[in-house]
Design a protein around this motif. Structure first.
Motif, short mmCIF file in Angstrom:
data_model
loop_
_atom_site.label_atom_id
_atom_site.label_comp_id
_atom_site.label_asym_id
_atom_site.label_seq_id
_atom_site.Cartn_x
_atom_site.Cartn_y
_atom_site.Cartn_z
N ALA A 309 0.81 -1.22 0.00
CA ALA A 309 0.00 0.00 0.00
C ALA A 309 0.84 1.26 0.00
CB ALA A 309 -0.94 0.01 1.20
N GLY A 310 2.14 1.15 0.29
CA GLY A 310 3.05 2.29 0.21
C GLY A 310 3.05 3.20 1.41
N ASP A 311 1.93 3.74 1.80
CA ASP A 311 1.85 4.67 2.91
C ASP A 311 2.26 3.98 4.21
OD1 ASP A 311 0.69 7.23 4.21
OD2 ASP A 311 -0.33 5.59 5.25
N PRO A 312 3.14 4.58 5.01
CA PRO A 312 3.61 3.93 6.24
C PRO A 312 2.48 3.55 7.20
CG PRO A 312 5.00 5.81 5.73
CD PRO A 312 3.86 5.86 4.78
N GLY A 313 1.50 4.42 7.36
CA GLY A 313 0.38 4.10 8.24
C GLY A 313 -0.42 2.92 7.73
N ALA A 314 -0.61 2.87 6.42
CA ALA A 314 -1.35 1.75 5.82
C ALA A 314 -0.59 0.44 5.97
CB ALA A 314 -1.64 2.03 4.35
N VAL A 315 0.74 0.52 5.90
CA VAL A 315 1.56 -0.69 6.07
C VAL A 315 1.43 -1.21 7.50
CG1 VAL A 315 3.92 -1.58 6.10
CG2 VAL A 315 3.17 -0.10 4.23
N LEU A 316 1.51 -0.32 8.47
CA LEU A 316 1.37 -0.75 9.87
C LEU A 316 -0.02 -1.31 10.13
CD1 LEU A 316 3.24 2.11 11.77
CD2 LEU A 316 4.08 -0.18 11.22
N ASP A 317 -1.04 -0.69 9.54
CA ASP A 317 -2.41 -1.21 9.70
C ASP A 317 -2.52 -2.59 9.07
OD1 ASP A 317 -5.31 -0.76 10.39
OD2 ASP A 317 -5.50 -0.98 8.21
N ASN A 318 -1.90 -2.78 7.91
CA ASN A 318 -1.92 -4.08 7.25
C ASN A 318 -1.27 -5.15 8.12
OD1 ASN A 318 -2.31 -5.91 5.01
ND2 ASN A 318 -0.17 -5.60 4.46
N ILE A 319 -0.12 -4.84 8.70
CA ILE A 319 0.58 -5.79 9.56
C ILE A 319 -0.28 -6.16 10.76
CG2 ILE A 319 2.56 -6.06 11.11
CD1 ILE A 319 4.15 -4.34 9.09
N ALA A 320 -0.89 -5.15 11.38
CA ALA A 320 -1.73 -5.40 12.56
C ALA A 320 -2.94 -6.27 12.21
CB ALA A 320 -2.18 -4.08 13.17
N ARG A 321 -3.59 -5.97 11.08
CA ARG A 321 -4.78 -6.75 10.69
C ARG A 321 -4.40 -8.17 10.28
NH1 ARG A 321 -9.55 -3.91 7.40
NH2 ARG A 321 -10.45 -5.88 8.16
N LEU A 322 -3.27 -8.32 9.61
CA LEU A 322 -2.82 -9.68 9.28
C LEU A 322 -2.59 -10.48 10.55
CD1 LEU A 322 -0.32 -8.89 6.38
CD2 LEU A 322 -2.42 -10.25 6.17
N GLY A 323 -1.95 -9.85 11.54
CA GLY A 323 -1.69 -10.55 12.80
C GLY A 323 -2.95 -10.90 13.56
N ALA A 324 -3.93 -10.00 13.56
CA ALA A 324 -5.14 -10.22 14.36
C ALA A 324 -6.20 -11.04 13.64
CB ALA A 324 -5.73 -8.86 14.75
N GLU A 325 -6.31 -10.87 12.31
CA GLU A 325 -7.46 -11.43 11.59
C GLU A 325 -7.12 -12.53 10.59
OE1 GLU A 325 -10.18 -8.26 10.15
OE2 GLU A 325 -8.76 -6.87 11.11
N VAL A 326 -5.87 -12.65 10.20
CA VAL A 326 -5.51 -13.61 9.16
C VAL A 326 -4.63 -14.74 9.70
CG1 VAL A 326 -4.39 -13.93 6.91
CG2 VAL A 326 -5.75 -11.87 7.36
N LEU A 327 -3.53 -14.40 10.35
CA LEU A 327 -2.61 -15.43 10.81
C LEU A 327 -3.28 -16.47 11.71
CD1 LEU A 327 -0.55 -13.54 9.49
CD2 LEU A 327 0.92 -13.84 11.49
N PRO A 328 -4.15 -16.07 12.67
CA PRO A 328 -4.81 -17.11 13.48
C PRO A 328 -5.66 -18.07 12.65
CG PRO A 328 -5.00 -14.96 14.53
CD PRO A 328 -4.47 -14.71 13.16
#
Length: 343
Positions: A309-328
């Motif tokens: 997504a390029g934008d630093p905030g969007a990248v951090l949001d992506n990492i957080a959502r992957l950790g909370a909603e996808v990886l489990p």
């Protein structure tokens, strides 16, 4: 199967080097908080595709800022540096991190880097096998000497030796048949790029297993891309709206040292390929894609490029959502499959 974050230190338009590197570090720390198993760092020279010129240096900094997560290089380019010097750095990080460092190495390409660093085209075309064998010998620590075509030196003591025995984990980026055959001969696991669909990655792992026989390693790493949003449409919109503007000037940075022609990827087409191939969509979409990717390849780890997504905030949001909603979801599905088929 482990799941890692893959960080290119990508310089999207409008960003300077300081902000890119600071946000790469922030993304690595966020990946640990989000529950990723590893973070892998890329190395590039003289291009905006990635502005980290030393993956091993960046890995050392990330190791110092984290406590649990494994940190690897994807990759350290062996054709532009001395293998013993790289082994010394790898063993140092292995010692100081308590064994959290992973070393990914690659042949690199016929790029202008070879001219700038004075190693020459033969280091890429001919000398990679010798360099890799010298690297492995030095990673084991103790006394080493070399009497090869390119590397020749008297016996010396490599210090420090490794903390992890026989040496820190090593994977080899294999995008060509000769490199795959070399990895098979040495019994080293593969690192496969995200420019291949999972079926192609699986085919290369199967070819490796046939070539390696009893020497075959089991720690293969495959690369993908992941971007999660509330819907597939929004996720694709975010990726396709940002990636081509980065890929265009970024990929143009690959300049051959001898003027040989090379086929350049079309940025728009490549971004669509990545969206169509990898985990781009809702949490359910991403989990389904990643489970299918894991089952298709049988790899030990999948590492996910999370900066699309390029934008630093969007990248951090992506990492957080992957950790909370996808990886489990992915881990639960793979665990259920393992319980049904314990082989």
């Amino acid at each position: 199967m482990k799941i890692g974050a893959f960080l290119l230190a990508a310089q999207f338009p409008g960003r300077d080097h300081t902000s890119v590197l600071e946000s790469t570090l922030a993304a690595a720390v966020a990946a640990e908080s989000a529950g990723f198993d590893d973070v892998w760092l890329a190395e590039h020279h003289f291009m905006s595709y990635g502005v980290c010129p030393s993956a091993v240096t960046m890995a050392g900094f990330v190791l110092g800022r984290t406590r649990r997560i494994g940190v690897g290089t994807a990759v350290s380019v062996l054709s532009t540096q001395h293998p013993v010097a790289l082994a010394e750095q790898a063993n140092l990080l292995d010692q100081l991190s308590g064994g959290r460092f992973r070393l990914g190495v690659g042949r690199g390409g016929p790029w202008v880097d070879l001219e700038v660093f004075g190693t020459g085209l033969e280091r890429y075309e001919r000398d990679f096998p010798e360099a890799l064998e010298v690297l492995l010998g030095a990673l084991r620590g103790g006394r080493i000497r070399a009497d090869g075509t390119t590397f020749g030196f008297r016996e010396v003591e490599v210090v420090p030796g490794p903390r992890t025995r026989p040496h820190p984990p090593v994977v080899v980026a294999a995008s060509s048949a000769p490199t795959l055959e070399l990895a098979a001969r040495l019994g080293l696991p593969l690192l496969l790029g995200m420019d291949r669909v999972p079926a192609e990655q699986a085919a290369r792992i199967a070819e490796y297993a046939e070539l390696a026989g009893d020497r075959a390693a089991r720690g293969h790493v495959v690369t993908g891309l992941a971007h999660v949003a509330d819907s597939r449409e929004r996720a694709r919109e975010a990726v396709l709206g940002a990636m081509p503007e980065w890929l265009g000037p970024g990929l143009a940075g690959y300049v051959t040292v001898d003027g040989r022609p090379r086929r350049r990827k079309d940025p728009e087409e490549y971004a669509r390929f990545l969206c169509d191939t990898h985990a781009v969509g809702s949490p359910e979409d991403c989990a389904e894609r990643l489970v299918a990717h894991a089952r298709a390849t049988g790899a030990a780890e999948i590492i996910l490029m999370v900066e699309a997504a390029g934008d630093p905030g969007a990248v951090l949001d992506n990492i957080a959502r992957l950790g909370a909603e996808v990886l489990p979801r992915v881990r639960a599905a793979l665990w259920r499959g393992r319980r049904r088929d314990p082989r």
